[in-house]
Design a protein around this motif. Structure first.
Motif, mmCIF file in Angstrom:
data_model
loop_
_atom_site.group_PDB
_atom_site.id
_atom_site.type_symbol
_atom_site.label_atom_id
_atom_site.label_comp_id
_atom_site.label_asym_id
_atom_site.label_seq_id
_atom_site.Cartn_x
_atom_site.Cartn_y
_atom_site.Cartn_z
ATOM 1 N N SER A 17 30.569 49.026 43.929
ATOM 2 C CA SER A 17 30.937 48.224 45.090
ATOM 3 C C SER A 17 29.792 47.331 45.553
ATOM 4 N N LEU A 18 28.576 47.856 45.508
ATOM 5 C CA LEU A 18 27.423 47.040 45.893
ATOM 6 C C LEU A 18 27.259 45.852 44.942
ATOM 7 N N ALA A 19 27.351 46.107 43.641
ATOM 8 C CA ALA A 19 27.219 45.026 42.672
ATOM 9 C C ALA A 19 28.352 44.018 42.828
ATOM 10 N N ALA A 20 29.576 44.518 42.986
ATOM 11 C CA ALA A 20 30.723 43.621 43.140
ATOM 12 C C ALA A 20 30.622 42.810 44.419
ATOM 13 N N SER A 21 30.162 43.432 45.506
ATOM 14 C CA SER A 21 30.094 42.727 46.789
ATOM 15 C C SER A 21 29.037 41.624 46.774
ATOM 16 N N VAL A 22 27.998 41.786 45.973
ATOM 17 C CA VAL A 22 27.008 40.709 45.834
ATOM 18 C C VAL A 22 27.642 39.500 45.153
ATOM 19 N N ILE A 23 28.403 39.761 44.083
ATOM 20 C CA ILE A 23 29.108 38.683 43.386
ATOM 21 C C ILE A 23 30.119 38.029 44.317
ATOM 22 N N VAL A 24 30.872 38.857 45.013
ATOM 23 C CA VAL A 24 31.904 38.351 45.922
ATOM 24 C C VAL A 24 31.284 37.539 47.047
ATOM 25 N N PHE A 25 30.174 38.008 47.575
ATOM 26 C CA PHE A 25 29.513 37.302 48.673
ATOM 27 C C PHE A 25 29.120 35.887 48.256
ATOM 28 N N ALA A 26 28.479 35.766 47.102
ATOM 29 C CA ALA A 26 28.043 34.446 46.634
ATOM 30 C C ALA A 26 29.234 33.535 46.359
ATOM 31 N N LEU A 52 45.604 34.701 45.562
ATOM 32 C CA LEU A 52 46.649 35.397 44.809
ATOM 33 C C LEU A 52 46.346 36.876 44.546
ATOM 34 N N PRO A 53 45.115 37.239 44.148
ATOM 35 C CA PRO A 53 44.851 38.680 43.922
ATOM 36 C C PRO A 53 45.039 39.550 45.153
ATOM 37 N N LEU A 54 45.084 38.927 46.327
ATOM 38 C CA LEU A 54 45.263 39.694 47.565
ATOM 39 C C LEU A 54 46.671 40.269 47.660
ATOM 40 N N ILE A 96 33.524 43.915 37.621
ATOM 41 C CA ILE A 96 34.343 42.697 37.583
ATOM 42 C C ILE A 96 35.691 42.941 38.251
ATOM 43 N N ALA A 97 36.327 44.059 37.948
ATOM 44 C CA ALA A 97 37.625 44.376 38.546
ATOM 45 C C ALA A 97 37.514 44.483 40.062
ATOM 46 N N ALA A 98 36.488 45.170 40.533
ATOM 47 C CA ALA A 98 36.293 45.314 41.975
ATOM 48 C C ALA A 98 36.021 43.968 42.631
ATOM 49 N N ALA A 99 35.249 43.123 41.967
ATOM 50 C CA ALA A 99 34.924 41.804 42.520
ATOM 51 C C ALA A 99 36.163 40.917 42.628
ATOM 52 N N VAL A 100 36.995 40.953 41.609
ATOM 53 C CA VAL A 100 38.189 40.097 41.599
ATOM 54 C C VAL A 100 39.146 40.470 42.725
ATOM 55 N N VAL A 101 39.375 41.757 42.927
ATOM 56 C CA VAL A 101 40.318 42.163 43.970
ATOM 57 C C VAL A 101 39.715 42.050 45.372
ATOM 58 N N ALA A 102 38.390 42.093 45.468
ATOM 59 C CA ALA A 102 37.747 41.992 46.783
ATOM 60 C C ALA A 102 37.529 40.548 47.218
ATOM 61 N N PHE A 103 37.466 39.633 46.285
ATOM 62 C CA PHE A 103 37.148 38.239 46.603
ATOM 63 C C PHE A 103 38.086 37.620 47.647
ATOM 64 N N PRO A 104 39.417 37.707 47.481
ATOM 65 C CA PRO A 104 40.288 37.006 48.442
ATOM 66 C C PRO A 104 40.085 37.438 49.882
ATOM 67 N N LEU A 105 39.865 38.726 50.110
ATOM 68 C CA LEU A 105 39.671 39.213 51.473
ATOM 69 C C LEU A 105 38.390 38.659 52.079
ATOM 70 N N ALA A 106 37.313 38.684 51.304
ATOM 71 C CA ALA A 106 36.045 38.140 51.799
ATOM 72 C C ALA A 106 36.144 36.635 51.997
ATOM 73 N N TYR A 107 36.783 35.955 51.065
ATOM 74 C CA TYR A 107 36.937 34.494 51.150
ATOM 75 C C TYR A 107 37.708 34.085 52.399
ATOM 76 N N GLY A 155 34.552 43.101 51.893
ATOM 77 C CA GLY A 155 34.570 43.032 50.435
ATOM 78 C C GLY A 155 34.063 44.321 49.810
ATOM 79 N N PHE A 156 33.023 44.888 50.417
ATOM 80 C CA PHE A 156 32.489 46.164 49.935
ATOM 81 C C PHE A 156 33.550 47.252 50.036
#
Length: 221
Positions: A17-26, A52-54, A96-107, A155-156
């Motif tokens: 989650s930490l790694a994915a949230s860094v990707i998602v944040f950027a 869409l992934p949301l 990658i999977a965690a980042a993709v599904v977390a991105f829309p919410l953070a965005y 996102g985390f």
């Protein structure tokens, strides 16, 4: 019931989650700023794609990722040529999977924050000779910082709770890709309810703490 293995999924979930949230944040920071300020043909279509992934079932997202990250894809081939092994069913695939599904919410959260920033302040800075980068760094980002931090926390949390897409592309390998949701599923399916409840309780506490902090930041903004 081996309680000595209790900490493994927790540690792995937090790392993923930490790694994915860094990707998602950027990614969400750049996308939210651009989409909140720019208007161009296809704007609505692009935003729909980003969100869409949301709304898609995680298994559908996982199916697309399975094709994208597989050995026959350019992503999978590039990864295997660099590392000598496949990307699927690895820690990286779980990230990658965690980042993709977390991105829309953070965005979406970040975009809302940027939309609340007074554009007159940004225009005044531009009229004074500030570049877009300076406007973003010294005006927009500081004014939206609480919402931006809240988006990171959300996102985390979303990455922490991801199950379906992660299971499809990373599997459920103890000590390697078994996150808390996967561990709960296996424990409950195998009748180890005390272990399942212990992991579920840990998930609730972690998510509750992140959401409490996120709500506090949003209300104070």
């Amino acid at each position: 019931m081996d309680w000595s293995l209790f900490a493994e999924p927790i540690a792995l979930s937090i790392q993923v989650s930490l790694a994915a949230s860094v990707i998602v944040f950027a990614a969400s920071l750049a996308a939210a700023w651009k989409m909140a300020r720019a208007r161009f043909p296809g704007h609505s279509l692009l935003e729909t794609f980003l969100l869409l992934p949301l709304v898609l079932p995680p298994t559908v997202v996982g199916l697309f990722l399975l094709v994208l990250l597989g050995r026959r894809s350019w992503v999978g081939e590039a990864y295997e040529s660099l590392t000598g092994g496949p990307l699927l069913f690895t820690w990286g695939a779980a990230v990658i999977a965690a980042a993709v599904v977390a991105f829309p919410l953070a965005y979406r959260t970040m975009k809302t924050g940027f939309e609340q920033v007074d554009q007159d302040l940004e225009d005044a800075a531009r009229a004074s000779g500030a570049t877009e980068g300076q406007v973003f760094r010294y005006i927009s980002l500081p004014l939206a910082r609480r919402t931006v931090i809240s988006a990171y926390l959300l996102g985390f949390c979303r990455g922490l709770g991801e199950f379906g897409a992660t299971l499809m592309v990373a599997g459920n390998i103890p000590g390697r890709t078994q996150t808390i949701p996967s561990a709960i599923y296996v424990a409950a399916d195998g009748g180890s309810m005390p272990m399942a409840w212990a992991w579920a309780g840990t998930m609730v506490l972690l998510s509750f703490a992140m959401l409490l902090l996120s709500n506090g930041l949003t209300k104070d903004s």
